[in-house]
Write a protein that holds these residues in place. Sequence first.
Motif, PDB file in Angstrom:
ATOM      1  N   LEU A 108     -28.735   3.137 -12.713  1.00  0.00           N
ATOM      2  CA  LEU A 108     -28.059   4.379 -13.089  1.00  0.00           C
ATOM      3  C   LEU A 108     -26.641   4.093 -13.556  1.00  0.00           C
ATOM      4  CD1 LEU A 108     -27.992   7.469 -13.295  1.00  0.00           C
ATOM      5  CD2 LEU A 108     -27.255   7.533 -10.901  1.00  0.00           C
ATOM      6  N   TRP A 109     -25.932   3.207 -12.842  1.00  0.00           N
ATOM      7  CA  TRP A 109     -24.566   2.878 -13.250  1.00  0.00           C
ATOM      8  C   TRP A 109     -24.549   2.374 -14.692  1.00  0.00           C
ATOM      9  CZ3 TRP A 109     -23.457  -1.096  -8.773  1.00  0.00           C
ATOM     10  CH2 TRP A 109     -23.614  -0.446  -7.529  1.00  0.00           C
ATOM     11  N   GLU A 110     -25.477   1.469 -14.979  1.00  0.00           N
ATOM     12  CA  GLU A 110     -25.509   0.861 -16.313  1.00  0.00           C
ATOM     13  C   GLU A 110     -25.758   1.903 -17.396  1.00  0.00           C
ATOM     14  OE1 GLU A 110     -28.422  -2.213 -16.062  1.00  0.00           O
ATOM     15  OE2 GLU A 110     -27.246  -3.400 -14.617  1.00  0.00           O
ATOM     16  N   LYS A 111     -26.637   2.856 -17.134  1.00  0.00           N
ATOM     17  CA  LYS A 111     -26.923   3.893 -18.127  1.00  0.00           C
ATOM     18  C   LYS A 111     -25.704   4.786 -18.334  1.00  0.00           C
ATOM     19  CE  LYS A 111     -30.143   7.597 -19.358  1.00  0.00           C
ATOM     20  NZ  LYS A 111     -31.399   8.311 -19.014  1.00  0.00           N
ATOM     21  N   VAL A 112     -25.074   5.199 -17.244  1.00  0.00           N
ATOM     22  CA  VAL A 112     -23.900   6.067 -17.340  1.00  0.00           C
ATOM     23  C   VAL A 112     -22.764   5.354 -18.073  1.00  0.00           C
ATOM     24  CG1 VAL A 112     -22.124   7.274 -16.005  1.00  0.00           C
ATOM     25  CG2 VAL A 112     -24.517   7.424 -15.299  1.00  0.00           C
TER      26      VAL A 112
END
Length: 257
Positions: A108-112
């Motif tokens: 999720l961090w990477e997508k955000v």
Amino acid sequence: MGLRGLTDQVAVVTGGGSGIGRAICRRLGEEGCKVAILDMNEAGAKDTAELIVADGGQAAAFTVDITDHGAVAAVVARVEDELGPIAILVNNAGWDRMINFVDSDPALWEKVIAINLVGHLNMHHAVLPRMASRKAGKIVNIASDAGRVGSSGEAVYSACKGGMIAFTKTIAREHAKSGIRVNTVCPGPTQTPLLDDLAASTPSASKLIERLEMAIPLRRVAQPEDYPGIVALLVSSDADYITGQTISVSGGLSMHG
């Protein structure tokens, strides 16, 4: 009389297929810009372009994933080939999912981060050299008050938006001598598909908007149409002496000196 210096200027807006981005595109079209609508949602971008043309403006839709550096470079070249030199860039695209940081995961961090930070870096990297070679350009980055004061459940998103505020100030300093003005607009809570998704992801979704309205001095969440005016001003020649600034548009939810 409209704002000065916008007639026939090529304006690129990311995330222009819906919400705040669509409202900004329509306003720039009304002000006489040739609007390039960039979005992953091809249908949404085309719908925005059709709305602008129906109102008598000039617009074209371009489908692109702003997290892809090569794709961004290619689409920027296409815009200039088809519409002319880019004079205005509005980095509006964004995405988030509301979740406490300790319950989130690196995927999720990477997508955000990819959408809310890296994508905007890619756009600057492709557009800035072109603007610098012409010694002119206006950039507005749509960040968020989450990047100024934080927002529960949006830790990584807030970090990205805070990063964009700092990045904007640095680019404004680096490119002032090139005649490029760069500013940030920070929306507060806004009635968009993103807010609807965030509300739906919380157990107390029905009360989320009510709580927001009670916290905002003007007693309502923003609508997408609350932002195009300040963006249009900042990219016009009426704002030639404004650069490196961060402006909140939040109904008074946050007030900065």
